[in-house]
Design a protein around this motif. Structure first.
Motif, PDB file in Angstrom:
ATOM      1  N   LYS A 134     138.828  42.783  48.889  1.00  0.00           N
ATOM      2  CA  LYS A 134     139.014  41.478  49.304  1.00  0.00           C
ATOM      3  C   LYS A 134     139.852  41.251  50.578  1.00  0.00           C
ATOM      4  CE  LYS A 134     139.987  36.824  47.388  1.00  0.00           C
ATOM      5  NZ  LYS A 134     140.680  36.190  46.327  1.00  0.00           N
ATOM      6  N   ARG A 135     140.819  42.054  50.421  1.00  0.00           N
ATOM      7  CA  ARG A 135     141.850  41.723  51.597  1.00  0.00           C
ATOM      8  C   ARG A 135     141.382  42.223  52.857  1.00  0.00           C
ATOM      9  NH1 ARG A 135     145.728  44.263  49.529  1.00  0.00           N
ATOM     10  NH2 ARG A 135     145.378  46.323  50.382  1.00  0.00           N
ATOM     11  N   ASN A 136     140.606  43.305  52.874  1.00  0.00           N
ATOM     12  CA  ASN A 136     140.033  44.039  54.054  1.00  0.00           C
ATOM     13  C   ASN A 136     139.099  42.910  54.512  1.00  0.00           C
ATOM     14  OD1 ASN A 136     141.503  46.343  53.957  1.00  0.00           O
ATOM     15  ND2 ASN A 136     139.831  47.500  52.874  1.00  0.00           N
ATOM     16  N   LYS A 137     138.132  42.457  53.703  1.00  0.00           N
ATOM     17  CA  LYS A 137     137.130  41.358  53.997  1.00  0.00           C
ATOM     18  C   LYS A 137     137.762  40.336  54.884  1.00  0.00           C
ATOM     19  CE  LYS A 137     133.489  42.538  50.855  1.00  0.00           C
ATOM     20  NZ  LYS A 137     132.721  41.973  49.834  1.00  0.00           N
ATOM     21  N   GLU A 138     138.921  39.690  54.288  1.00  0.00           N
ATOM     22  CA  GLU A 138     139.443  38.742  54.829  1.00  0.00           C
ATOM     23  C   GLU A 138     140.099  39.021  56.133  1.00  0.00           C
ATOM     24  OE1 GLU A 138     142.580  37.724  51.825  1.00  0.00           O
ATOM     25  OE2 GLU A 138     141.172  36.559  50.822  1.00  0.00           O
ATOM     26  N   ASN A 139     140.677  40.158  56.512  1.00  0.00           N
ATOM     27  CA  ASN A 139     141.206  40.451  57.629  1.00  0.00           C
ATOM     28  C   ASN A 139     140.174  40.668  58.670  1.00  0.00           C
ATOM     29  OD1 ASN A 139     144.123  40.660  56.648  1.00  0.00           O
ATOM     30  ND2 ASN A 139     143.675  42.749  56.120  1.00  0.00           N
ATOM     31  N   PHE A 140     139.055  41.209  57.884  1.00  0.00           N
ATOM     32  CA  PHE A 140     137.846  41.540  59.089  1.00  0.00           C
ATOM     33  C   PHE A 140     137.161  40.238  59.619  1.00  0.00           C
ATOM     34  CE2 PHE A 140     133.020  42.637  59.235  1.00  0.00           C
ATOM     35  CZ  PHE A 140     133.012  42.977  60.410  1.00  0.00           C
ATOM     36  N   ILE A 141     137.049  39.224  58.528  1.00  0.00           N
ATOM     37  CA  ILE A 141     136.717  37.803  59.170  1.00  0.00           C
ATOM     38  C   ILE A 141     137.557  37.030  60.073  1.00  0.00           C
ATOM     39  CG2 ILE A 141     136.383  35.403  58.277  1.00  0.00           C
ATOM     40  CD1 ILE A 141     135.109  36.887  55.831  1.00  0.00           C
ATOM     41  N   THR A 142     138.855  37.503  60.026  1.00  0.00           N
ATOM     42  CA  THR A 142     139.901  36.880  60.811  1.00  0.00           C
ATOM     43  C   THR A 142     139.606  37.522  62.217  1.00  0.00           C
ATOM     44  OG1 THR A 142     141.485  36.421  58.908  1.00  0.00           O
ATOM     45  CG2 THR A 142     142.415  36.678  61.315  1.00  0.00           C
ATOM     46  N   GLU A 143     139.431  38.770  62.266  1.00  0.00           N
ATOM     47  CA  GLU A 143     139.104  39.593  63.533  1.00  0.00           C
ATOM     48  C   GLU A 143     137.912  39.137  64.152  1.00  0.00           C
ATOM     49  OE1 GLU A 143     140.330  42.380  66.252  1.00  0.00           O
ATOM     50  OE2 GLU A 143     141.354  41.565  64.492  1.00  0.00           O
ATOM     51  N   LEU A 144     136.822  38.999  63.426  1.00  0.00           N
ATOM     52  CA  LEU A 144     135.617  38.318  63.990  1.00  0.00           C
ATOM     53  C   LEU A 144     135.825  36.796  64.435  1.00  0.00           C
ATOM     54  CD1 LEU A 144     132.939  39.107  61.284  1.00  0.00           C
ATOM     55  CD2 LEU A 144     133.291  40.109  63.594  1.00  0.00           C
ATOM     56  N   LYS A 145     136.531  36.073  63.915  1.00  0.00           N
ATOM     57  CA  LYS A 145     136.892  34.650  64.439  1.00  0.00           C
ATOM     58  C   LYS A 145     137.440  34.832  65.866  1.00  0.00           C
ATOM     59  CE  LYS A 145     137.215  32.125  59.996  1.00  0.00           C
ATOM     60  NZ  LYS A 145     138.060  31.448  59.087  1.00  0.00           N
ATOM     61  N   LEU A 146     138.433  35.795  65.800  1.00  0.00           N
ATOM     62  CA  LEU A 146     139.289  35.912  67.171  1.00  0.00           C
ATOM     63  C   LEU A 146     138.319  36.280  68.335  1.00  0.00           C
ATOM     64  CD1 LEU A 146     142.081  36.096  68.079  1.00  0.00           C
ATOM     65  CD2 LEU A 146     142.181  38.631  67.621  1.00  0.00           C
ATOM     66  N   TRP A 147     137.376  37.443  67.866  1.00  0.00           N
ATOM     67  CA  TRP A 147     136.587  37.693  69.231  1.00  0.00           C
ATOM     68  C   TRP A 147     135.354  36.869  69.214  1.00  0.00           C
ATOM     69  CZ3 TRP A 147     136.593  42.084  72.045  1.00  0.00           C
ATOM     70  CH2 TRP A 147     137.483  43.123  71.700  1.00  0.00           C
ATOM     71  N   ASN A 148     135.140  35.845  68.412  1.00  0.00           N
ATOM     72  CA  ASN A 148     134.191  34.740  68.655  1.00  0.00           C
ATOM     73  C   ASN A 148     134.826  33.693  69.642  1.00  0.00           C
ATOM     74  OD1 ASN A 148     131.342  34.523  67.307  1.00  0.00           O
ATOM     75  ND2 ASN A 148     132.518  35.631  66.042  1.00  0.00           N
ATOM     76  N   GLY A 149     136.357  33.493  69.246  1.00  0.00           N
ATOM     77  CA  GLY A 149     136.995  32.540  70.155  1.00  0.00           C
ATOM     78  C   GLY A 149     137.278  33.169  71.492  1.00  0.00           C
ATOM     79  N   TYR A 150     137.432  34.433  71.591  1.00  0.00           N
ATOM     80  CA  TYR A 150     137.488  34.793  73.070  1.00  0.00           C
ATOM     81  C   TYR A 150     136.227  34.502  73.852  1.00  0.00           C
ATOM     82  CZ  TYR A 150     141.196  38.044  71.812  1.00  0.00           C
ATOM     83  OH  TYR A 150     142.517  38.482  71.289  1.00  0.00           O
ATOM     84  N   LEU A 151     134.982  34.803  73.261  1.00  0.00           N
ATOM     85  CA  LEU A 151     133.820  34.643  74.123  1.00  0.00           C
ATOM     86  C   LEU A 151     133.561  33.183  74.311  1.00  0.00           C
ATOM     87  CD1 LEU A 151     131.355  37.331  72.436  1.00  0.00           C
ATOM     88  CD2 LEU A 151     131.932  37.203  74.904  1.00  0.00           C
ATOM     89  N   GLU A 152     133.956  32.363  73.229  1.00  0.00           N
ATOM     90  CA  GLU A 152     133.809  30.922  73.443  1.00  0.00           C
ATOM     91  C   GLU A 152     134.585  30.441  74.502  1.00  0.00           C
ATOM     92  OE1 GLU A 152     132.068  27.448  72.376  1.00  0.00           O
ATOM     93  OE2 GLU A 152     132.025  29.055  71.030  1.00  0.00           O
ATOM     94  N   LYS A 153     135.802  30.793  74.798  1.00  0.00           N
ATOM     95  CA  LYS A 153     136.494  30.540  75.719  1.00  0.00           C
ATOM     96  C   LYS A 153     136.223  30.835  77.164  1.00  0.00           C
ATOM     97  CE  LYS A 153     141.470  30.850  77.354  1.00  0.00           C
ATOM     98  NZ  LYS A 153     142.766  31.291  77.221  1.00  0.00           N
ATOM     99  N   MET A 154     135.483  32.110  77.168  1.00  0.00           N
ATOM    100  CA  MET A 154     134.845  32.570  78.433  1.00  0.00           C
ATOM    101  C   MET A 154     133.794  31.717  78.876  1.00  0.00           C
ATOM    102  SD  MET A 154     136.241  35.264  79.786  1.00  0.00           S
ATOM    103  CE  MET A 154     137.652  36.506  79.268  1.00  0.00           C
TER     104      MET A 154
END
Length: 226
Positions: A134-154
């Motif tokens: 569960k913790r791994n999944k939560e960390n993964f989802i957080t990482e995905l949000k980070l990368w989505n944010g990078y592309l959104e900003k670009m």
């Protein structure tokens, strides 16, 4: 020049794929290569071990120069063939900084994928815990949000470090390719999947597409319940 290069590689390997993309982007078509089977432990053969004591792939040899780590191999190819093919590292220091940051952040994304997709394989049964997954999944989802944010900003239609295809895309696209391959829900990473669809038909990527994915193009759905 390409005839002086020998690459030992395996399919279903993001590190191997990124080196092959770099070779294509630098127009080093027709380089020598040997596809080895991880399942058959062919990457531990004497031919590879003589060049790479870790027995890992990719293993690359250019003339008398041996470069084994995938990031190092990609950087070496850009340095050695800087004026040939696609310019993968910009001259501007600020632009370089972003390219380098996205490159090395790729390790974080890849690790988070492995911790979720391959948890049952990486962790012995007696050591598995639902709370850890569960913790791994939560960390993964957080990482995905980070990368989505990078592309959104670009902005729409951008690459990972700006308007141009760079070394950041070379090293990270294979990892994003695994997101699609493993059935990551698009609602979890919409901008990453937009990026994937935009980049997947680039000639260098099509030319180096994993042969096992061509043989079995269906998704594996390991991440479908994320």
């Amino acid at each position: 020049m390409a005839k002086d290069i020998m690459l030992y590689w395996g399919s279903d390997s993001a590190p191997c794929w990124r080196v092959m993309i770099a070779l294509e982007e630098k127009q080093l078509h027709g380089y020598n290569n040997k596809l080895l089977s991880f399942d058959k432990q062919e990457h531990k053969c004497a031919e590879v071990m003589q060049l790479n004591p870790r027995g890992q792939l990719p293993t690359m040899k250019h003339g008398d120069t041996i470069v084994n780590e995938s990031f190092a191999a990609c950087m070496y190819l850009e340095s050695m063939f800087k004026s040939q093919g696609t310019r993968l590292i910009p001259d501007d220091p600020t632009e370089q900084a972003l390219v380098y940051q996205r490159m090395f952040e790729t390790n974080n994304l890849q690790q988070k994928i492995y911790e979720v997709a391959y948890y049952g394989w990486l962790v012995p049964e007696e050591e598995r815990h639902e709370s850890a997954l569960k913790r791994n999944k939560e960390n993964f989802i957080t990482e995905l949000k980070l990368w989505n944010g990078y592309l959104e900003k670009m902005g729409k239609g951008s690459y990972l470090a700006g308007k141009n295809f760079t070394m950041a895309d070379v090293v990270c696209f294979p990892v994003i390719g695994f997101l699609s391959r493993l059935g990551c829900p698009k609602e979890r990473c919409p901008r990453l999947m937009e990026y994937y669809e935009m980049v997947k038909d680039r000639p260098s990527i099509k030319a180096s597409w994993p042969p096992t994915w061509l043989e079995k193009p269906e998704e594996q759905y390991t991440l479908k319940n994320l």
